[in-house]
Design a protein around this motif. Sequence first.
Motif, PDB file in Angstrom:
ATOM      1  N   ALA A  41     -81.290  62.132  -5.538  1.00  0.00           N
ATOM      2  CA  ALA A  41     -79.604  62.088  -5.948  1.00  0.00           C
ATOM      3  C   ALA A  41     -79.386  60.999  -6.603  1.00  0.00           C
ATOM      4  O   ALA A  41     -78.437  60.820  -7.524  1.00  0.00           O
ATOM      5  CB  ALA A  41     -79.008  62.677  -4.779  1.00  0.00           C
ATOM      6  N   GLN A  42     -79.631  59.851  -5.882  1.00  0.00           N
ATOM      7  CA  GLN A  42     -79.249  58.632  -6.323  1.00  0.00           C
ATOM      8  C   GLN A  42     -79.844  58.150  -7.753  1.00  0.00           C
ATOM      9  O   GLN A  42     -78.851  57.579  -8.469  1.00  0.00           O
ATOM     10  CB  GLN A  42     -79.782  57.675  -5.108  1.00  0.00           C
ATOM     11  N   CYS A  43     -80.861  58.520  -7.924  1.00  0.00           N
ATOM     12  CA  CYS A  43     -81.514  58.286  -9.533  1.00  0.00           C
ATOM     13  C   CYS A  43     -80.811  59.282 -10.418  1.00  0.00           C
ATOM     14  O   CYS A  43     -80.670  58.734 -11.459  1.00  0.00           O
ATOM     15  CB  CYS A  43     -83.138  58.417  -9.321  1.00  0.00           C
ATOM     16  N   ASP A  48     -76.333  52.584  -8.006  1.00  0.00           N
ATOM     17  CA  ASP A  48     -76.814  51.084  -7.596  1.00  0.00           C
ATOM     18  C   ASP A  48     -78.177  50.990  -6.855  1.00  0.00           C
ATOM     19  O   ASP A  48     -78.703  50.244  -6.510  1.00  0.00           O
ATOM     20  CB  ASP A  48     -75.824  50.191  -7.279  1.00  0.00           C
ATOM     21  N   GLN A  49     -78.149  52.213  -5.764  1.00  0.00           N
ATOM     22  CA  GLN A  49     -79.152  52.209  -4.871  1.00  0.00           C
ATOM     23  C   GLN A  49     -80.296  52.717  -5.414  1.00  0.00           C
ATOM     24  O   GLN A  49     -81.583  52.671  -4.711  1.00  0.00           O
ATOM     25  CB  GLN A  49     -78.541  53.197  -3.735  1.00  0.00           C
ATOM     26  N   LYS A  64     -86.034  67.331 -12.538  1.00  0.00           N
ATOM     27  CA  LYS A  64     -85.937  67.801 -11.274  1.00  0.00           C
ATOM     28  C   LYS A  64     -84.311  67.488 -10.814  1.00  0.00           C
ATOM     29  O   LYS A  64     -83.984  68.302  -9.593  1.00  0.00           O
ATOM     30  CB  LYS A  64     -86.717  66.879 -10.295  1.00  0.00           C
ATOM     31  N   CYS A  65     -83.396  67.036 -11.513  1.00  0.00           N
ATOM     32  CA  CYS A  65     -82.055  66.655 -11.111  1.00  0.00           C
ATOM     33  C   CYS A  65     -81.210  68.103 -11.068  1.00  0.00           C
ATOM     34  O   CYS A  65     -80.519  68.244 -10.444  1.00  0.00           O
ATOM     35  CB  CYS A  65     -81.340  65.827 -12.146  1.00  0.00           C
ATOM     36  N   ASN A  77     -73.512  58.192 -13.555  1.00  0.00           N
ATOM     37  CA  ASN A  77     -72.990  56.506 -13.819  1.00  0.00           C
ATOM     38  C   ASN A  77     -73.793  55.948 -15.140  1.00  0.00           C
ATOM     39  O   ASN A  77     -75.115  55.793 -14.732  1.00  0.00           O
ATOM     40  CB  ASN A  77     -73.192  55.953 -12.618  1.00  0.00           C
ATOM     41  N   LEU A  78     -73.033  55.386 -15.898  1.00  0.00           N
ATOM     42  CA  LEU A  78     -73.749  54.874 -17.236  1.00  0.00           C
ATOM     43  C   LEU A  78     -73.595  53.471 -17.217  1.00  0.00           C
ATOM     44  O   LEU A  78     -73.988  52.752 -18.244  1.00  0.00           O
ATOM     45  CB  LEU A  78     -73.237  55.636 -18.308  1.00  0.00           C
TER      46      LEU A  78
END
Length: 309
Positions: A41-43, A48-49, A64-65, A77-78
């Motif tokens: 989910a972060q990717c 930033d994580q 996969k998203c 987030n761009l």
Amino acid sequence: PLRDHWAIDDVRIFSRYRPDWDESEEYRKRRENQNSIVKLAQCCYNSDQCTIFDKVNTNFDEKKCNALPGFDKNERNLRLKSSELFIFFSFLSAISKVLYHRVSQIFTRRVIHQKEAPLPGSFLNENSDMFPRRAFYSISEVSWQAFVVGILLGSFGGAMYQLVKSLSIVECFDHREITAASCQLNSSFVITWLCAIVFDLRSISMLTSGVFFVKREPVEILVDVHPDKGLMKVGPKTIALAEVLDIYLRSPFFLGFLSFCYILGGFPWALGSLTLPSFESHPSMQVYTQVMGLLTLLRELLGPGLFAK
């Protein structure tokens, strides 16, 4: 009286766990599964994580998203990561300095150093020369120069090797070990990477040519006190004598400390700020990355001698 609803405050439910519950194989599998879902989910949202190294290590695939509940591609987030943002600011500061010097040359008086011309015969006689012009030669120590170059280029090469290794660029040609999806580097990161290489190599070049004079032949020091010139040349660098206000004799310890400060300014701070997140993730790692990025920005503003000033 009868009541339809009851409110209970401060309810605590205790369960007796085994003493080694957090060391069991079942707990380890559940933790890895949960961490992989969170990292995905972060990717997917480019937070930033999730660094580019996390995408390579987890073989991130953008397809996969779509399996995430409620995932919206438009909400991704761009913005640039903190390590890339400092390189971008350094690029803006470098462009601003070039533009400032160009504009200042238009609106201010430009100092033009005259080319050397043979002096009149009355000035060439060393015994009766009113304005003597003397040439000195500085003996270069090859061992010291090799030591300086080894530190600067060695640190640069180490940071470059770690970055290439962490991104698995070589393995991208062998799809049996890594998927093609993880080899797709972000264009913004590639541009930031190239800018970091230019910043670090330029600082190393400025130090080796303008401070340590890394060359085998002796460096010529020419002093001309003629009123029309009044200059001192140290290799390719020209210094106006009017700018020399004081001359001090320093101890070898001070000169060694000054050399250390210049070497410190030639470290690959730009590449280091991009490479540092490739190591084990730690909360303090982001702080170190920001510090190295800030040093990169200050070096572009103050020059590679920022620690010596």
